[in-house]
Design an enzyme around this catalytic site. Structure first.
Site, PDB file in Angstrom:
ATOM      1  N   GLU A  69       0.843  -1.179   0.000  1.00  0.00           N
ATOM      2  CA  GLU A  69       0.000   0.000   0.000  1.00  0.00           C
ATOM      3  C   GLU A  69       0.883   1.235   0.000  1.00  0.00           C
ATOM      4  O   GLU A  69       2.018   1.216   0.409  1.00  0.00           O
ATOM      5  CB  GLU A  69      -0.870   0.023   1.261  1.00  0.00           C
ATOM      6  CG  GLU A  69      -1.822  -1.122   1.334  1.00  0.00           C
ATOM      7  CD  GLU A  69      -2.646  -1.256   0.073  1.00  0.00           C
ATOM      8  OE1 GLU A  69      -3.352  -0.317  -0.298  1.00  0.00           O
ATOM      9  OE2 GLU A  69      -2.563  -2.306  -0.556  1.00  0.00           O
ATOM     10  N   LYS A 344      -6.162   6.384   3.809  1.00  0.00           N
ATOM     11  CA  LYS A 344      -5.235   5.248   3.834  1.00  0.00           C
ATOM     12  C   LYS A 344      -5.827   4.125   2.992  1.00  0.00           C
ATOM     13  O   LYS A 344      -7.033   3.888   3.023  1.00  0.00           O
ATOM     14  CB  LYS A 344      -5.018   4.759   5.277  1.00  0.00           C
ATOM     15  CG  LYS A 344      -4.505   5.835   6.221  1.00  0.00           C
ATOM     16  CD  LYS A 344      -3.075   6.225   5.888  1.00  0.00           C
ATOM     17  CE  LYS A 344      -2.553   7.271   6.850  1.00  0.00           C
ATOM     18  NZ  LYS A 344      -3.118   8.597   6.636  1.00  0.00           N
ATOM     19  N   ASP A 345      -4.967   3.444   2.267  1.00  0.00           N
ATOM     20  CA  ASP A 345      -5.434   2.417   1.351  1.00  0.00           C
ATOM     21  C   ASP A 345      -5.892   1.161   2.077  1.00  0.00           C
ATOM     22  O   ASP A 345      -5.668   0.979   3.266  1.00  0.00           O
ATOM     23  CB  ASP A 345      -4.336   2.075   0.336  1.00  0.00           C
ATOM     24  CG  ASP A 345      -4.134   3.199  -0.670  1.00  0.00           C
ATOM     25  OD1 ASP A 345      -5.118   3.884  -0.975  1.00  0.00           O
ATOM     26  OD2 ASP A 345      -3.003   3.381  -1.135  1.00  0.00           O
ATOM     27  N   LYS A 346      -6.468   0.267   1.292  1.00  0.00           N
ATOM     28  CA  LYS A 346      -7.130  -0.905   1.843  1.00  0.00           C
ATOM     29  C   LYS A 346      -6.161  -1.990   2.291  1.00  0.00           C
ATOM     30  O   LYS A 346      -6.264  -2.510   3.394  1.00  0.00           O
ATOM     31  CB  LYS A 346      -8.079  -1.457   0.766  1.00  0.00           C
ATOM     32  CG  LYS A 346      -8.829  -2.715   1.157  1.00  0.00           C
ATOM     33  CD  LYS A 346      -9.623  -3.200  -0.050  1.00  0.00           C
ATOM     34  CE  LYS A 346     -10.310  -4.502   0.235  1.00  0.00           C
ATOM     35  NZ  LYS A 346     -11.539  -4.384   0.991  1.00  0.00           N
TER      36      LYS A 346
END
Length: 712
Positions: A69, A344-346
């Site tokens: 990420e 924030k990404d997964k």
């Protein structure tokens, strides 16, 4: 071993696929983490890349995948007018510098109406929102997932490589080596760095003591049936105008708790006590219509307390907007009362600060008892919300397992990352995963070619996509009927579904309005993807032409203003000072060969570099500046030996809260792992830092092909 031959081996290939679709199962944070399957040692690096400015001609990973990420995604709506990068290493958010591609049907979360405290320009349709609230995301059965696992590598043959998006150079001279960043969430952790420079950690679950907080009975005084009836009333899901709850224990204290529970748990509802046939009832009714959901009750909040409850959110396998949607659903409020500094990404464990308007810490803490993959803590009451772009960056803790590099190779690679840094490329996530890159759509928008925009988004394409999206595209190609194609989509909140709904509403001759139904930030991601595509290519040309030293005509920033490096000042700057522009009407271009390269590239794309204003204001590009080399801060690393691939190699915040001892490593082991810690400014890609260490192509296409080759 049961099942089809070699199916368990294909799980390695799925690590790359995991970037494209959500996990099928949630799990409690306290549960034992899923065990990674044992892997055999990896063959060594395919070829030494020794030139200081190495062309991307080889790769170093023989199997496994890099499912990492990246740093924050800053909303362009908040930062559209900024044209600066701070003179220090910590840059502010800039126009067109966010990391995610427009959401696809296979991974898009429910989009909140407005996730930040700022104003949103998103178009909405009440009927569609109601439909989306009822949609289920469990569209893939186990069998379908396994079929995808076996065909994913073939589908990704049509995807992009780094070469396709201008990522071609390295800055370091060390020899690369292979390593695996597994799909384990515990191998990739992101901690937000706040505006005060402090790294956010979840280390306190206690609730601030407040005499004005309601009693704990608040959460248990209502039955499940009563809560359901009240929720339906609150959300206008039935024809009732009120809900009456009989008071069995007729005491003033009991009635007071019920009144408090209804008003606190169901914002927008008022209550009163009524006598009916000798029995007492508390009657709940609407106070201010639908608007009350987005405006928590003012008179129930103590005036001495800050209006916003700030808390630290720890989450696994959820992007920030999806997490906000979950929290708002459980709290029964609108998502737009939440604010944060960066998304924030997964595909990670992430820790960040969130603020919410007039929701008590007590009520937020109660969610820890009923939510999986989340923890909330470090509560405090503040006067102000959070704003996008206020963060200083993110701190990453990354584990690369089963590395093949020698201790000397690792030492050289990490010292280079610490001292020189890496090329600040936009990573592969920026450009999509199918045969139709997002930058092509962005280019068509800038060209005002709306029929092409529609065609690029909706036409059939090669690449990894859900079956129902493939059927939707086939229907569109066959009939050009937006309503018929839309019926093929079970989930309509993806870009394709929103565009088809717009075409149904406005007609095929008004594509601009139809496209406008897509949320603004997602529309802008297309043109920002094109800017990123140009920037990557131009930076590769700049490094190829002039290397890693400043030259006359390069650009540097003085405050918010870009200026040229003159001949006599060259020795006053380093490569870490040099910036390159994203194309736009408010930027200047270098005074050397790269200026001509910008002009040639845009001219070839039928765009006028001297006129980047669009007749639709949203699509006018003002441009921005971006440093070409980023040197991470707080870099540290260690190589550890381990025998069991299933064991975590460091503790998360939740592990520490639960008192788990840190892992103990053997002096020698079957496998070796590289644990890296480093901090990056906003809008930079951790994938690009790891790429520089390993000397490898980070594209999913390349990773899946390497996996498949290894399996044979």
């Amino acid at each position: 071993m049961s099942g089809r031959p070699c199916r368990w081996l294909l799980r390695g290939t799925l690590a790359a696929a995991a970037l494209l679709r959500p996990e099928r199962r949630a799990r409690p944070l306290a549960a034992v983490r899923p065990a990674a399957r044992p892997r055999s040692p990896v063959p060594g690096f395919l070829g030494a890349l020794k030139m200081e400015m190495t062309e991307m001609t080889g790769v170093s990973l023989k199997r496994g995948s890099l499912a990492v990420e990246d740093n924050d995604n800053l909303a362009p709506a908040e930062e559209a007018k900024r044209q600066k990068v701070s003179e220090g290493w910590l840059t502010k958010g800039q126009d067109g510098i966010e990391n995610n591609s427009p959401p696809r049907c296979e991974n898009v979360p429910a989009l909140p109406e407005a996730v930040s405290a700022g104003k949103s320009k998103r178009n909405s349709d009440a009927q569609l929102q109601e439909e989306e609230e009822e949609e289920e995301d469990g569209l893939s059965e186990e069998g379908e997932e396994e079929e995808e696992a076996e065909s994913f590598a073939d589908m990704m043959k049509h995807g992009l490589t780094e070469l396709d998006v201008g990522i071609t150079k390295f800055v370091s001279s060390h020899q690369g080596f292979s390593g695996i960043l597994k799909e384990r969430y515990s191998d990739f952790v992101v901690h937000e760095i706040g505006k005060d420079g402090r790294i956010s950690h979840l280390d306190d679950l206690s609730v601030p003591v407040d005499e004005e907080d309601p009693p704990e009975d608040l959460f248990t005084v209502l039955t499940a049936e009563e809560k359901q009836r009240l929720e339906e009333l609150q959300l206008f899901k039935n024809k009732e105008t009120s809900v009456a709850i009989e008071v069995v224990e007729d005491t003033k204290e009991k009635r007071t708790v019920i009144h408090q529970a209804i008003k606190s748990l169901f914002p927008g509802l008022e209550t009163k006590t009524e006598d009916r046939e000798g029995k007492k009832y508390i009657v709940a009714y609407h106070a201010a219509g639908k608007k009350a959901l987005a405006n928590p009750r003012k008179h129930s909040w103590p005036k001495s307390r800050g209006s916003y409850c700030h808390f630290v959110l720890y989450k696994e396998n959820k992007d920030t907007m999806d997490a906000i949607n979950v929290l708002s659903k459980y709290l029964r409020v609108k998502p737009n009362i939440f604010s944060y500094m960066g998304t924030k990404d997964k595909r990670a464990i992430t820790v960040q600060e969130i603020a919410v308007l007039k929701i008590t810490a007590q009520r937020l803490a109660h969610l820890n008892k009923c939510l999986m993959n989340f923890k909330l803590g470090n509560f405090s009451y503040q006067k102000n919300p959070l704003k996008l772009g206020e963060l200083q960056g993110n701190h990453f803790t990354v584990v690369l397992r089963n590395i093949t590099g020698t201790d000397d190779q690792v030492e050289q690679a990490m010292n280079s990352l610490k001292e020189i840094g890496f090329i600040n490329y936009y990573g592969m996530q920026r450009f999509g995963t199918t045969a139709v890159p997002t930058y092509q759509v962005g280019r068509a928008i800038l060209q005002n070619s709306w029929a092409e925009v529609m065609d690029l988004i909706l036409k059939p394409r090669s690449g990894a996509e859900k079956g129902y999206l493939v059927k939707c595209r086939e229907e569109w190609a066959k009939t050009k009927d937006p309503a018929a194609a839309l019926r093929k989509l079970p989930a309509k909140r993806c870009v394709e579904g929103q565009l088809l709904r717009g075409l149904s509403k406005y007609g095929m001759k008004n594509i601009v309005s139809a496209f406008g139904i897509i949320p603004r930030n997602n529309r802008l991601m297309y043109i920002h993807s094109y800017q990123s595509y140009v920037w990557n290519n131009m930076v590769s040309k700049r490094i190829e032409e002039y290397g890693l030293t400043p030259v006359p005509g390069d650009l540097v920033l003085k405050g918010a203003t870009a200026t040229y490096i003159e001949e006599e000042d060259v020795n006053n700057y380093s490569i870490h000072d040099v910036v390159m522009p994203l194309p736009g009407f408010e930027v200047i271009y270098p005074k050397h060969k790269i200026s001509d390269a910008y002009r040639e590239m845009l001219t070839a794309d039928n765009l006028d570099i001297d006129n980047m204003r669009h007749k639709i204001r949203d699509y006018s590009l003002s441009g921005a500046y971006r440093k070409i080399i980023i040197r991470p801060q707080n870099v540290s690393w260690e190589v550890v030996a381990y025998d069991d691939p299933k064991i975590p190699l460091f503790n998360t915040d939740v592990d520490n809260l639960e008192g788990k001892p840190p892992p103990v490593f053997a002096s020698e082991g079957k496998y070796r792992a590289l644990k890296m810690d480093f901090s990056l400014p906003p809008s930079t890609y951790a994938t690009m830092a790891i790429r520089e260490v390993l000397k490898m192509d980070t594209s999913i296409k390349n990773q899946t092909q390497l996996n498949t080759t290894w399996l044979r």
